[in-house]
Design a protein around this motif. Sequence first.
Motif: not given
Lengths: 344, 361
Positions: B14-20, B25-32, B82-86, B277-286
């Motif tokens: 659950v923590r991983l999903a929330q953190g991811l 969303w931080l990565a969305v800001m970075c994309g903007a 992430c929202q659907d993962s749980l 990259l960190s989003v990618l790795l965390s998504m794989r773990y999740l």
Amino acid sequence: MALMVVKFDLKKRVKLAQTVWFMYWFAVLAGILVLSLGLFFKIELRKRSELMDNNESHFLPNLLIAMGLIACATNAFGGKVCYDSLDPTKFAKWKPMLKTFLVLCVGFNALLVITALLCFVMRIPLQFTLAEGLKNGMKYYKDTDTPGRCYMKRTLDLMQIEFRCCGNDNYRDWFEIQWVSNRYLDFSAKEVKDRIGSNVDGQYLMDGVPFSCCNPSSPRPCIQYQMTNNSAHYSYDHYTEELNVWRRGCRDALLSYYGGIMNTIGALVLLVTMLEVSVTVGLQYVDTSLSTLANPEDMESESEGFLLEKTVKETYTDIMAKMKAMGKGAKVEEGGEGGVATVS
Amino acid sequence: MALLKMKFSQQRRVRLAQGLWLLSWLAVMCGAFIFSLGVYLKIELLRRDEVMDNTEIHVVPNLLMMVGLASIGANWVASRVCQDSLDASRFPRWNVLLLAWYAVAALLCCLLLAVVVLSYALQGRLEESLKVGLRNGIRFYKDTDIPGRCFQKETIDHLQMEFRCCGNNNFKDWFEIQWVSNRYLDFTSQEVKDRIRSNVDGRYLLDGVPFSCCNPASPRPCLQNHLTDSRAHYNYEYQSEELNLYSRGCRQALTDYYMGLMNSTGPGVLSVILIQLSVLLSMRYLQTAVEGAMALEAPEGESEGYILEKGVKETYADIKAKVLDLLKFAQVDPASEATGAGEGEKAAEASEKAATPPPAS
């Protein structure tokens, strides 16, 4: 008969408190805005203080900074009071000071209105300061070897380029002062001797302007020297030539620049004042709705909120009576002491 | 042996999903941020379009804008996952998409790296483009009456004043071209006739520069004409005079400006690469942890998360085998047709052989 009475039940009270709390946070942001506007204006004045003879009045930006700080503080306090108003125990400790706080808020709003008006009015002293400063600035243009004035040439050149202006009223102002330093004049040349002999003060006057007056939009290379002599340049008529040098005077240009800033700041301060008035009214309603509970023990009972306890006329006569009573009270004490003195 | 295995309890998942979710969303800001960086760079390049000869350098802001938009989309998808993962009923439909998502995210990181490399590599091309563009601008300075070139004078004047530069390499470039229009030359005067005759092309050349080369920091009023003649001005020494005009060339000034812009965006782009990259790795773990949990009988229990199911070598061998399989599948049909045709030919030959011997015997 109270002014603008509104009935409140618990739900309405809660909603009112939440809305006013939200508005107070906006008002804190507005206070920060006023503060930053004051800082911005102060920095802009400082940037060109050389051109105003270091004589410009910083009263308005300082006032804006002070009002911004006070606004932040009072709005943060008001927000806290609103937040606590839903809890009777917490609200009880704020209750005694609320009346004075509201009176202070009304006074602060009046000050804000005065500040906004000042923003529009202070244009006039600024105009005189600018005129004086620019005239002196042009006089010191040539003194690039005098300590304290050696940067005046650069400042004036950069200002004329940036604001697209020339001279004080127009470019002819440069014809009336000597802007070429004596270090670069060959006093053995006949032309120089003629020019110096042609006027009372022995100044080297010429019908030319510095390069910073040149207009880049002109289709021909800039004509800076012998501007009034049509025969000195091919296909040139100085009466009809419009694009060669900037036609606007720097006093007008700077005044419209600063005037624009002050108008914008004045308009924004007026908007902030309206916001402040609305949060003060909101806090008054919160306070009165919590003090007129039908059943003081029961938090769910109905209550009434109002703007003023009596009508405007009666409130005014009340305030007058209170002030007279205070004045009489001071007199009675004096009279009593006098009587005691005469008896003994 | 799975790569970088980690155990995940229900709470940790659950923590991983929330953190991811927050990280995506931080990565969305970075994309903007990357997108707006690209827009800003493009606008700055377009503003000086007139003194640039080609638009090769525009590949940097174009890439930044594309990557910014793609990154916004991809990371928004990540936050939905992430929202659907749980929720065990909603997660499986994302499974197919996730493989493509990993490819897209890796591609974005590579493109961002390419942008950083390109912004250094294209410096030479930018200088070339500026050299040609400025040379043309200076040549057409006088053509204020020719449509299409009538704003060159204003452009070059504003450029020289804003960037504090003069000419292409230095102020002497102005000595080599005619920058005064013929409309303002008195062809009956002796001086003009002398100057025009002094060179092969019949141009009015002079040792003077336009007013926009003047340096306001100079202590003396600007000297624009007869610059090489020390006797033409009082107390003037041509060789030692430094402050009178801007000493820098506009090509150098503009190159420095644009290189400075692109260098200052370098750290920002690198940090965005790290976040992606960190989003990618965390998504794989999740993904692996949730799949592992769904496979258990008790979905609330512990599961394992990993990056690769087997080791790097084995995964590589697996992928190679799969690819070869696909290729072989494409080859098998033609092969079976060839064998069938070969058999037909052999039968024809046999029948021919059977036909020919009887005449001999």
